[in-house]
Design a protein around this motif. Structure first.
Motif, mmCIF file in Angstrom:
data_model
loop_
_atom_site.group_PDB
_atom_site.id
_atom_site.type_symbol
_atom_site.label_atom_id
_atom_site.label_comp_id
_atom_site.label_asym_id
_atom_site.label_seq_id
_atom_site.Cartn_x
_atom_site.Cartn_y
_atom_site.Cartn_z
ATOM 1 N N THR A 119 66.864 17.929 32.533
ATOM 2 C CA THR A 119 67.936 17.558 33.458
ATOM 3 C C THR A 119 67.975 16.059 33.679
ATOM 4 N N ALA A 120 66.803 15.457 33.897
ATOM 5 C CA ALA A 120 66.743 14.016 34.120
ATOM 6 C C ALA A 120 67.221 13.245 32.905
ATOM 7 N N ALA A 122 69.206 14.362 30.523
ATOM 8 C CA ALA A 122 70.641 14.613 30.330
ATOM 9 C C ALA A 122 71.468 13.743 31.265
ATOM 10 N N GLY A 123 71.059 13.663 32.514
ATOM 11 C CA GLY A 123 71.801 12.848 33.472
ATOM 12 C C GLY A 123 71.797 11.374 33.099
ATOM 13 N N ALA A 124 70.640 10.885 32.668
ATOM 14 C CA ALA A 124 70.522 9.464 32.334
ATOM 15 C C ALA A 124 71.314 9.105 31.085
ATOM 16 N N ALA A 126 73.908 10.760 29.880
ATOM 17 C CA ALA A 126 75.334 10.885 30.192
ATOM 18 C C ALA A 126 75.831 9.643 30.927
ATOM 19 N N ALA A 127 75.043 9.162 31.882
ATOM 20 C CA ALA A 127 75.432 7.967 32.636
ATOM 21 C C ALA A 127 75.507 6.738 31.738
ATOM 22 N N GLU A 134 78.701 20.656 25.965
ATOM 23 C CA GLU A 134 78.842 21.648 27.030
ATOM 24 C C GLU A 134 79.317 22.984 26.488
ATOM 25 N N GLY A 150 72.978 21.971 35.215
ATOM 26 C CA GLY A 150 72.512 20.594 35.182
ATOM 27 C C GLY A 150 72.535 20.013 33.783
ATOM 28 N N LYS A 151 73.544 20.422 32.994
ATOM 29 C CA LYS A 151 73.763 19.948 31.621
ATOM 30 C C LYS A 151 72.748 20.517 30.620
#
Length: 254
Positions: A119-120, A122-124, A126-127, A134, A150-151
Motif C-alpha cells: 500500500t505504501a 503503491a501510494g508513493a 502513484a503520487a 486497477e 488501497g491500490k
C-alpha cells in the motif's frame, strides 16, 4: 537509516536473523518443491533441472539459510545483509519505474503481513506519476473474488482477505486486463504466486519471499523474477515500517 542500521533492525524484530519459520519447514518445502507441489511452485516453470541440493544451496546463497546439510530441525535464519542488498535492487527498480512513469500492478498473497508494504509503495509511486493498474469491479475467484484495496490486489473469500500461494489470481487478473483492452503492467510488485506467475508470463516483476518459498528464488535464478527479497513475510505489519521508509528513500520517493 543507513543499510547497516536497517540490517540491525531487521534482525532485532526477526524479519531476518533468527526467523520464526523452523528449519524442518524449510527443508520440507524444498523437498516438496522438487516433487512438484503446486502450492510451492508459484506458477514458475523450470528452465533447467533442479535437484534438492541445487535448491538447498540456492536458498543458502540467496536467503541466508543454514549451509549445514545435517541441520534438519530447529532454528533457521535469513541474512539481513542479503535482504538489504535485495531491497536496494528492489528500490532501484521502483525508481526506474517512476523515472519512466511506468504502469505498476501491486498484489499480495499475505494480506495480514505485507499489505501495508504494498500500500505504501503503491501510494508513493502513484503520487510520483506512475499509473497503478486497477481492477475496479473485481474478478470472481474460487468462491470469492479478487479485490483491490488501497491500490493492492488480494483474494477475498467469505468476508476475509486470504493468504494464498496460488498463481491463479494473477492469471485471471492478466486475462481480465486483456479482455478490458488494458495494457499489461510494465512492472509487477508482489509476492507468492502473484509474483511468480507474472514473471513466468514475461512481465518485469519484483517481490518478497520467505525462507520457505523456494519457488521465487528459483524464478530469480532462472532470470525471470528480477528481484526476490528474502524476509519473513508475515510478521506484525507495523514492524515493516522502517523497511518501507528505507525503500522509499532509496527510490527517491520520501
Amino acid at each position: 537509516m543507513n543499510s547497516q542500521q536497517l540490517a540491525d533492525y531487521l534482525d532485532s524484530v526477526r524479519i531476518t536473523g533468527h526467523v520464526a519459520t523452523p528449519r524442518e519447514v524449510n527443508v520440507r518445502h524444498i523437498h516438496r518443491f522438487i516433487d512438484g507441489a503446486e502450492d510451492l511452485g508459484f506458477g514458475v516453470k523450470w528452465r533447467r533441472t533442479w535437484t534438492y541440493d541445487d535448491v538447498f544451496e540456492l536458498m543458502h546463497h540467496r536467503a541466508g539459510t543454514s549451509s549445514d546439510h545435517e541441520h534438519l530441525e530447529g532454528q533457521d535464519t535469513i541474512s539481513a545483509q542479503l535482504c538489504v542488498a535485495a531491497l536496494d535492487r528492489f528500490a532501484d527498480r521502483i525508481a526506474a519505474a517512476v523515472s519512466a512513469r511506468q504502469s505498476i500492478l501491486f498484489a499480495t498473497g499475505h494480506p495480514a503481513g505485507l499489505f501495508p508494504v504494498h500500500t505504501a509503495l503503491a501510494g508513493a509511486t502513484a503520487a510520483a506519476g506512475c499509473r497503478i493498474v486497477e481492477v475496479p469491479d473485481g474478478i470472481p475467484f474460487d468462491a470469492g473474488d479478487i479485490r483491490q484495496i488501497g491500490k493492492v490486489l488480494m483474494w477475498h473469500q467469505h468476508g476475509s482477505l486470504m493468504h494464498t500461494h496460488s498463481p491463479a489470481p494473477m492469471q485471471l487478473t492478466l486475462q481480465q486486463l486483456e479482455v478490458d483492452d488494458v495494457p499489461a503492467p510494465d512492472l509487477v510488485v508482489a509476492d507468492h504466486g502473484w509474483a511468480g506467475q507474472a514473471a513466468e508470463q514475461g512481465i518485469d516483476s519484483i517481490g518478497f519471499a520467505d525462507c520457505n518459498d523456494p519457488g521465487l528464488f528459483v524464478s530469480e535464478a532462472q532470470g525471470q523474477l528480477q528481484v526476490a527479497v528474502p524476509l519473513d513475510d508475515n510478521v506484525s505489519p507495523g514492524l515493516y515500517e522502517p523497511m518501507i521508509v528505507y525503500v522509499l528513500e532509496r527510490a527517491g520517493l520520501n
